[in-house]
Each structure stands twice: as structure tokens, then as C-alpha cells.
Design a protein around this motif. Structure first.
Motif, PDB file in Angstrom:
ATOM      1  N   PRO A  99       0.876  -1.005  -0.167  1.00  0.00           N
ATOM      2  CA  PRO A  99      -0.037  -0.030   0.038  1.00  0.00           C
ATOM      3  C   PRO A  99       0.929   1.250   0.062  1.00  0.00           C
ATOM      4  O   PRO A  99       0.524   1.987  -0.581  1.00  0.00           O
ATOM      5  CB  PRO A  99      -0.802  -0.137   1.362  1.00  0.00           C
ATOM      6  N   LYS A 100       2.082   1.358   0.450  1.00  0.00           N
ATOM      7  CA  LYS A 100       3.057   2.234   0.505  1.00  0.00           C
ATOM      8  C   LYS A 100       3.576   2.718  -0.895  1.00  0.00           C
ATOM      9  O   LYS A 100       3.860   3.792  -1.046  1.00  0.00           O
ATOM     10  CB  LYS A 100       3.973   2.210   1.633  1.00  0.00           C
ATOM     11  N   LYS A 101       3.836   1.475  -1.562  1.00  0.00           N
ATOM     12  CA  LYS A 101       4.611   1.543  -2.852  1.00  0.00           C
ATOM     13  C   LYS A 101       3.703   2.214  -3.835  1.00  0.00           C
ATOM     14  O   LYS A 101       4.197   2.961  -4.522  1.00  0.00           O
ATOM     15  CB  LYS A 101       5.178   0.295  -3.231  1.00  0.00           C
ATOM     16  N   ASN A 102       2.525   1.607  -4.147  1.00  0.00           N
ATOM     17  CA  ASN A 102       1.692   2.121  -5.221  1.00  0.00           C
ATOM     18  C   ASN A 102       0.299   1.572  -4.716  1.00  0.00           C
ATOM     19  O   ASN A 102      -0.310   0.606  -4.804  1.00  0.00           O
ATOM     20  CB  ASN A 102       2.033   1.371  -6.533  1.00  0.00           C
ATOM     21  N   LEU A 103      -0.446   2.653  -4.228  1.00  0.00           N
ATOM     22  CA  LEU A 103      -1.468   2.360  -3.718  1.00  0.00           C
ATOM     23  C   LEU A 103      -2.761   2.032  -4.633  1.00  0.00           C
ATOM     24  O   LEU A 103      -3.598   1.176  -4.379  1.00  0.00           O
ATOM     25  CB  LEU A 103      -2.352   3.485  -2.922  1.00  0.00           C
ATOM     26  N   PRO A 104      -2.848   2.759  -5.968  1.00  0.00           N
ATOM     27  CA  PRO A 104      -3.945   2.293  -6.847  1.00  0.00           C
ATOM     28  C   PRO A 104      -3.834   0.764  -7.265  1.00  0.00           C
ATOM     29  O   PRO A 104      -4.855  -0.036  -7.392  1.00  0.00           O
ATOM     30  CB  PRO A 104      -3.956   3.241  -7.924  1.00  0.00           C
ATOM     31  N   ILE A 105      -2.558   0.331  -7.453  1.00  0.00           N
ATOM     32  CA  ILE A 105      -2.291  -1.131  -7.942  1.00  0.00           C
ATOM     33  C   ILE A 105      -2.555  -2.031  -6.828  1.00  0.00           C
ATOM     34  O   ILE A 105      -3.317  -2.858  -7.099  1.00  0.00           O
ATOM     35  CB  ILE A 105      -0.932  -1.280  -8.436  1.00  0.00           C
ATOM     36  N   PHE A 106      -2.348  -1.733  -5.747  1.00  0.00           N
ATOM     37  CA  PHE A 106      -2.480  -2.562  -4.396  1.00  0.00           C
ATOM     38  C   PHE A 106      -4.201  -2.734  -4.152  1.00  0.00           C
ATOM     39  O   PHE A 106      -4.477  -3.771  -3.891  1.00  0.00           O
ATOM     40  CB  PHE A 106      -1.812  -2.142  -3.223  1.00  0.00           C
ATOM     41  N   MET A 107      -4.615  -1.616  -4.353  1.00  0.00           N
ATOM     42  CA  MET A 107      -6.238  -1.603  -4.137  1.00  0.00           C
ATOM     43  C   MET A 107      -6.981  -2.436  -5.242  1.00  0.00           C
ATOM     44  O   MET A 107      -8.010  -3.354  -4.942  1.00  0.00           O
ATOM     45  CB  MET A 107      -6.720  -0.161  -4.097  1.00  0.00           C
ATOM     46  N   TYR A 108      -6.539  -2.251  -6.526  1.00  0.00           N
ATOM     47  CA  TYR A 108      -7.104  -2.995  -7.521  1.00  0.00           C
ATOM     48  C   TYR A 108      -6.754  -4.619  -7.216  1.00  0.00           C
ATOM     49  O   TYR A 108      -7.543  -5.458  -7.349  1.00  0.00           O
ATOM     50  CB  TYR A 108      -6.302  -2.678  -8.788  1.00  0.00           C
ATOM     51  N   SER A 109      -5.640  -4.648  -6.776  1.00  0.00           N
ATOM     52  CA  SER A 109      -5.265  -6.490  -6.600  1.00  0.00           C
ATOM     53  C   SER A 109      -5.826  -6.957  -5.312  1.00  0.00           C
ATOM     54  O   SER A 109      -6.218  -7.941  -5.438  1.00  0.00           O
ATOM     55  CB  SER A 109      -3.737  -6.237  -6.292  1.00  0.00           C
ATOM     56  N   ILE A 110      -6.207  -5.978  -4.439  1.00  0.00           N
ATOM     57  CA  ILE A 110      -7.071  -6.739  -3.337  1.00  0.00           C
ATOM     58  C   ILE A 110      -8.262  -6.928  -3.531  1.00  0.00           C
ATOM     59  O   ILE A 110      -8.861  -7.866  -3.143  1.00  0.00           O
ATOM     60  CB  ILE A 110      -6.780  -5.595  -1.975  1.00  0.00           C
ATOM     61  N   ILE A 111      -9.037  -5.892  -4.367  1.00  0.00           N
ATOM     62  CA  ILE A 111     -10.245  -6.188  -4.687  1.00  0.00           C
ATOM     63  C   ILE A 111     -10.352  -7.430  -5.667  1.00  0.00           C
ATOM     64  O   ILE A 111     -11.458  -8.355  -5.349  1.00  0.00           O
ATOM     65  CB  ILE A 111     -10.841  -4.872  -5.407  1.00  0.00           C
ATOM     66  N   VAL A 112      -9.504  -7.585  -6.563  1.00  0.00           N
ATOM     67  CA  VAL A 112      -9.565  -8.760  -7.561  1.00  0.00           C
ATOM     68  C   VAL A 112      -9.193 -10.049  -6.612  1.00  0.00           C
ATOM     69  O   VAL A 112      -9.732 -11.043  -6.922  1.00  0.00           O
ATOM     70  CB  VAL A 112      -8.720  -8.671  -8.853  1.00  0.00           C
ATOM     71  N   PHE A 113      -8.356  -9.871  -5.728  1.00  0.00           N
ATOM     72  CA  PHE A 113      -7.869 -11.077  -5.038  1.00  0.00           C
ATOM     73  C   PHE A 113      -9.074 -11.592  -3.996  1.00  0.00           C
ATOM     74  O   PHE A 113      -9.505 -12.775  -3.853  1.00  0.00           O
ATOM     75  CB  PHE A 113      -6.631 -10.811  -3.977  1.00  0.00           C
ATOM     76  N   LEU A 114      -9.788 -10.715  -3.633  1.00  0.00           N
ATOM     77  CA  LEU A 114     -11.008 -10.886  -2.636  1.00  0.00           C
ATOM     78  C   LEU A 114     -12.292 -11.578  -3.316  1.00  0.00           C
ATOM     79  O   LEU A 114     -12.754 -12.467  -3.122  1.00  0.00           O
ATOM     80  CB  LEU A 114     -11.410  -9.677  -1.880  1.00  0.00           C
ATOM     81  N   PHE A 115     -12.317 -10.978  -4.755  1.00  0.00           N
ATOM     82  CA  PHE A 115     -13.271 -11.838  -5.557  1.00  0.00           C
ATOM     83  C   PHE A 115     -12.755 -13.185  -5.916  1.00  0.00           C
ATOM     84  O   PHE A 115     -13.563 -14.135  -5.863  1.00  0.00           O
ATOM     85  CB  PHE A 115     -13.704 -11.142  -6.837  1.00  0.00           C
ATOM     86  N   GLN A 116     -11.518 -13.439  -6.148  1.00  0.00           N
ATOM     87  CA  GLN A 116     -11.227 -14.691  -6.389  1.00  0.00           C
ATOM     88  C   GLN A 116     -11.121 -15.515  -5.488  1.00  0.00           C
ATOM     89  O   GLN A 116     -11.713 -16.676  -5.456  1.00  0.00           O
ATOM     90  CB  GLN A 116      -9.762 -14.608  -6.853  1.00  0.00           C
ATOM     91  N   VAL A 117     -10.944 -15.001  -4.076  1.00  0.00           N
ATOM     92  CA  VAL A 117     -10.905 -15.909  -2.950  1.00  0.00           C
ATOM     93  C   VAL A 117     -12.482 -16.373  -2.477  1.00  0.00           C
ATOM     94  O   VAL A 117     -12.761 -17.465  -2.306  1.00  0.00           O
ATOM     95  CB  VAL A 117     -10.259 -15.224  -1.678  1.00  0.00           C
ATOM     96  N   SER A 118     -13.349 -15.323  -2.817  1.00  0.00           N
ATOM     97  CA  SER A 118     -14.679 -15.528  -2.291  1.00  0.00           C
ATOM     98  C   SER A 118     -15.436 -16.533  -3.673  1.00  0.00           C
ATOM     99  O   SER A 118     -16.537 -17.305  -2.981  1.00  0.00           O
ATOM    100  CB  SER A 118     -15.529 -14.187  -2.228  1.00  0.00           C
ATOM    101  N   LEU A 119     -15.113 -16.483  -4.618  1.00  0.00           N
ATOM    102  CA  LEU A 119     -15.509 -17.421  -5.712  1.00  0.00           C
ATOM    103  C   LEU A 119     -14.926 -18.777  -5.812  1.00  0.00           C
ATOM    104  O   LEU A 119     -15.476 -19.690  -6.499  1.00  0.00           O
ATOM    105  CB  LEU A 119     -15.617 -16.681  -6.996  1.00  0.00           C
ATOM    106  N   GLY A 120     -13.658 -18.810  -5.281  1.00  0.00           N
ATOM    107  CA  GLY A 120     -12.954 -20.089  -5.588  1.00  0.00           C
ATOM    108  C   GLY A 120     -13.212 -20.924  -4.570  1.00  0.00           C
ATOM    109  O   GLY A 120     -13.906 -21.654  -4.230  1.00  0.00           O
TER     110      GLY A 120
END
Length: 120
Positions: A99-120
Motif C-alpha cells: 500500500p505504501k509503494k503503489n496504492l492504486p495497484i494495491f487496491m485493484y489487486s486486493i479487490i480482485v484477490f477478494l473476488f477470487q477467494v470468495s468465488l474459488g
């Protein structure tokens, strides 16, 4: 004797009418008939046309296949190139970008990761 002659003349007239009728029928048949040579020529022309149509279709298909192969090669190159710079899964994005290095990419990644985890 005259009656016999008249009967023979009548019979000859009938025969002449039959012959004339048969001649007319024969001429009609002759006009409508197709010779073997004409049939062979027509078949040869049709065969040439079919061969040329098939050759055109073959060339068209080969052209389309070569374009498709080029497109697939370009897509594979693009995929390989993108994996040099970006990981294949979102979990790697989370670990590479905090989150400190690049917040927009981190936020995008966490949202997609959460979708993948919830659907998987």
C-alpha cells in the motif's frame, strides 16, 4: 379397277401421312437431342469451373489460416511480454506492490484477490 386404284391411292396417302408425321417427330427429336460430344464438353466445362472454385476456396482458407497464425503468434508474444512485467495472479501483485509503494495497484489487486477467494 378404278376402285382398286383409288383404294391403293388412299392407302398410299395414309402411308405418306404416317411417313410425314414420323419425319416431323424425328426432326423434333433431332433438334432436342444432345450429342455425346456436347455432353462431354459441357461436363468438362463444369469440371473446370468446379476445380477453379475449389482452388479459390482453398486459397482463401489458406490466406485466412496464415493471418490467424500471425495473429496467434502476436498474441503469444504479447502474453509472454506482459508476464515479464506483470505476474500471472493477483496474489503476486499484492506481494509485489504494498500500500505504501503503489496504492492504486494495491487496491485493484486486493479487490480482485477478494473476488477470487470468495468465488474459488
Amino acid at each position: 379397277q378404278q376402285e382398286e386404284l383409288q383404294l391403293k391411292i388412299a392407302m398410299l396417302d395414309e402411308k405418306l401421312a404416317e411417313v410425314t408425321n414420323l419425319k416431323e417427330k424425328f426432326e423434333k427429336l433431332e433438334k432436342n437431342s444432345v450429342t455425346e460430344k456436347q455432353l462431354k464438353q459441357t461436363m468438362g466445362d463444369q469440371e473446370k469451373k468446379v476445380k477453379s472454385d475449389m482452388e479459390e476456396m482453398k486459397n482463401s482458407i489458406v490466406g485466412r489460416l496464415s493471418k490467424l497464425e500471425e495473429h496467434n503468434a502476436d498474441a503469444n508474444d504479447l502474453e509472454e511480454e506482459s508476464h515479464k512485467y506483470y505476474p500471472r495472479d493477483t496474489y503476486s501483485l499484492l506481494s509485489n506492490y504494498g500500500p505504501k509503494k503503489n496504492l492504486p495497484i494495491f487496491m485493484y489487486s486486493i479487490i480482485v484477490f477478494l473476488f477470487q477467494v470468495s468465488l474459488g
